[in-house]
Design an enzyme around this catalytic site. Structure first.
Site, PDB file in Angstrom:
ATOM      1  N   TYR A 167       0.844  -1.201   0.000  1.00 58.78           N
ATOM      2  CA  TYR A 167       0.000   0.000   0.000  1.00 58.78           C
ATOM      3  C   TYR A 167       0.871   1.240   0.000  1.00 58.78           C
ATOM      4  O   TYR A 167       1.960   1.234   0.560  1.00 58.78           O
ATOM      5  CB  TYR A 167      -0.978   0.043   1.180  1.00 58.78           C
ATOM      6  CG  TYR A 167      -0.403  -0.131   2.576  1.00 58.78           C
ATOM      7  CD1 TYR A 167      -0.106  -1.395   3.069  1.00 58.78           C
ATOM      8  CD2 TYR A 167      -0.213   0.960   3.416  1.00 58.78           C
ATOM      9  CE1 TYR A 167       0.391  -1.564   4.377  1.00 58.78           C
ATOM     10  CE2 TYR A 167       0.284   0.796   4.714  1.00 58.78           C
ATOM     11  CZ  TYR A 167       0.593  -0.471   5.176  1.00 58.78           C
ATOM     12  OH  TYR A 167       1.081  -0.646   6.444  1.00 58.78           O
ATOM     13  N   PRO A 168       0.387   2.300  -0.639  1.00 54.99           N
ATOM     14  CA  PRO A 168       1.108   3.566  -0.570  1.00 54.99           C
ATOM     15  C   PRO A 168       0.575   4.394   0.587  1.00 54.99           C
ATOM     16  O   PRO A 168      -0.570   4.208   1.016  1.00 54.99           O
ATOM     17  CB  PRO A 168       0.764   4.205  -1.908  1.00 54.99           C
ATOM     18  CG  PRO A 168      -0.599   3.712  -2.240  1.00 54.99           C
ATOM     19  CD  PRO A 168      -0.746   2.353  -1.596  1.00 54.99           C
ATOM     20  N   MET A 169       1.393   5.272   1.119  1.00 56.94           N
ATOM     21  CA  MET A 169       0.917   6.163   2.185  1.00 56.94           C
ATOM     22  C   MET A 169       1.616   7.509   2.130  1.00 56.94           C
ATOM     23  O   MET A 169       2.650   7.659   1.490  1.00 56.94           O
ATOM     24  CB  MET A 169       1.107   5.522   3.557  1.00 56.94           C
ATOM     25  CG  MET A 169       2.543   5.347   3.975  1.00 56.94           C
ATOM     26  SD  MET A 169       2.695   4.780   5.696  1.00 56.94           S
ATOM     27  CE  MET A 169       2.371   6.301   6.578  1.00 56.94           C
ATOM     28  N   HIS A 194       6.961   4.478  16.761  1.00 53.91           N
ATOM     29  CA  HIS A 194       6.563   3.640  15.629  1.00 53.91           C
ATOM     30  C   HIS A 194       7.492   2.421  15.512  1.00 53.91           C
ATOM     31  O   HIS A 194       7.033   1.291  15.371  1.00 53.91           O
ATOM     32  CB  HIS A 194       6.591   4.503  14.363  1.00 53.91           C
ATOM     33  CG  HIS A 194       6.609   3.738  13.087  1.00 53.91           C
ATOM     34  ND1 HIS A 194       5.460   3.334  12.460  1.00 53.91           N
ATOM     35  CD2 HIS A 194       7.629   3.303  12.320  1.00 53.91           C
ATOM     36  CE1 HIS A 194       5.792   2.681  11.359  1.00 53.91           C
ATOM     37  NE2 HIS A 194       7.087   2.647  11.250  1.00 53.91           N
ATOM     38  N   GLN A 207       9.333  -5.422   6.584  1.00 55.07           N
ATOM     39  CA  GLN A 207       8.819  -4.245   5.880  1.00 55.07           C
ATOM     40  C   GLN A 207       9.865  -3.662   4.959  1.00 55.07           C
ATOM     41  O   GLN A 207      11.030  -3.601   5.299  1.00 55.07           O
ATOM     42  CB  GLN A 207       8.351  -3.196   6.883  1.00 55.07           C
ATOM     43  CG  GLN A 207       9.349  -2.890   8.014  1.00 55.07           C
ATOM     44  CD  GLN A 207      10.141  -1.620   7.810  1.00 55.07           C
ATOM     45  OE1 GLN A 207       9.945  -0.910   6.854  1.00 55.07           O
ATOM     46  NE2 GLN A 207      11.063  -1.345   8.719  1.00 55.07           N
ATOM     47  N   SER A 245       0.862   7.130  12.906  1.00 57.85           N
ATOM     48  CA  SER A 245      -0.166   6.690  11.954  1.00 57.85           C
ATOM     49  C   SER A 245      -1.532   7.277  12.300  1.00 57.85           C
ATOM     50  O   SER A 245      -2.258   7.739  11.417  1.00 57.85           O
ATOM     51  CB  SER A 245      -0.257   5.161  11.928  1.00 57.85           C
ATOM     52  OG  SER A 245       0.930   4.612  11.406  1.00 57.85           O
TER      53      SER A 245
END
Ligand code: 76R
Length: 277
Positions: A167-169, A194, A207, A245
């Site tokens: 997914y892009p963010m 995080h 990741q 987030s």
């Protein structure tokens, strides 16, 4: 002998960034009406093309689940023209009439601006009263650890774990929730929080967060590798509670893929008609 993968004997100059490798995600849909018209062996041809490409670039192939894509290919290389060759080679394969390139995402691997430098670490340790040979040894160990960590960030050799989640963010820029107007120390604090919550998934989720500001429509590409689909759901859910987030992130579409060999892949997405195996 001409290279069977390259359609054109003209080889363009490499395009190599001064830092980081290019990461290209390609998302194809299968047009099943066109697939029914493919010549015998077309699916096999695509499988052969993917196998040949994997000799040239780091390639990860997945059957995607759901309407967003049938095929997800992730290519990593120091040379942007090499990842572009992946796109062309698939587009001219015999299965191409049945493949629609529906989405893609380009990013570049990067190190973090928030990780401490050996000098900062030295100051931190000195403030805690560590001194002399002990201090020197700890700083040297830290510097070595960080060099290895950064090397893996910039030039990742992603292992063949079974599942992928892409997914892009972006970081939010809205009113009081503007990541880019926070001072550096606050951003660093948020990233450390995080990182702490992410490290609870060591061994279960891997990741790759590659930067795409100025390269594509969002600011980062997030690619998670996992063995267990429940771990994907769990890490993304858990991280929603991290302030980084919860307050400061926006997310694009999510795509889930199952790792496949090229032969498995073309069969699973419907490019190998019965009797053509
Ligand atoms: O202190 C530290 O060690 C932090 C190391 C670290 C950084 C700097 C880290 C660790 N990440 C960093 C940066 Mn991450 N990451 C994401 C997502 O779904 C979501 O909520 C967000 C998507 C996941 C799942 C994830 C996982 N991370 C970043 C950045 C860049 C921010 C910037 O530069 O402004 C983004 C966009 C981002 C997003 N991260 C980890 C993880 C995991 C599992 C870890 C710990 C394991 C590891 O260090 O490899």
């Amino acid at each position: 002998m001409p290279d069977p993968v390259l359609p054109d004997p003209v080889i363009a100059d490499p395009v190599i960034a001064s830092e980081g490798w290019s990461v290209l995600h390609l998302f194809f849909k299968v047009d099943h009406a066109a697939a029914a018209e493919l010549p015998p062996g077309a699916g096999k041809d695509l499988a052969g093309v993917l196998t040949a490409l994997a000799e040239d670039v780091q390639l990860h192939c997945f059957t995607a689940v759901g309407h967003k894509a049938d095929l997800m290919v992730m290519a990593l290389d120091r040379d942007l023209t090499a990842v572009r060759r992946v796109q062309t080679a698939i587009a001219v394969s015999q299965a191409a009439p049945a493949l629609v390139l529906d989405w893609s995402y380009l990013s570049l691997t990067e190190t973090s601006e928030y990780t401490a430098t050996p000098e900062q670490y030295r100051e931190e340790m000195a403030a805690k009263g560590v001194e002399g040979d002990d201090l020197e040894r700890r700083v040297a160990e830290f510097a070595e650890r960080m060099a290895t960590y950064n090397e893996h960030k910039l030039h990742p050799a992603m292992p063949a774990w079974e599942l992928a989640c892409f997914y892009p963010m972006s970081h939010r820029r809205e009113g009081d929730d503007n990541w880019y107007s926070l001072d550096f120390e606050e951003r660093k604090r948020l990233m450390h929080e995080h990182g702490r919550s992410g490290r609870a998934y060591t061994g279960r989720v891997l990741q790759l967060v590659s930067g795409s500001t100025g390269l594509d429509d969002w600011e980062w590409a997030v690619t998670l590798f996992a063995h267990d689909l429940a771990d994907v759901k769990d890490i993304v859910y858990t991280m929603r509670y991290d302030e980084a987030s919860a307050r400061y992130a926006e997310f694009g579409p999510f795509v889930i893929g199952m790792r496949r060999t090229p032969d498995e892949l073309v069969a699973e997405i419907g490019l190998v008609p019965a009797g053509d195996a």
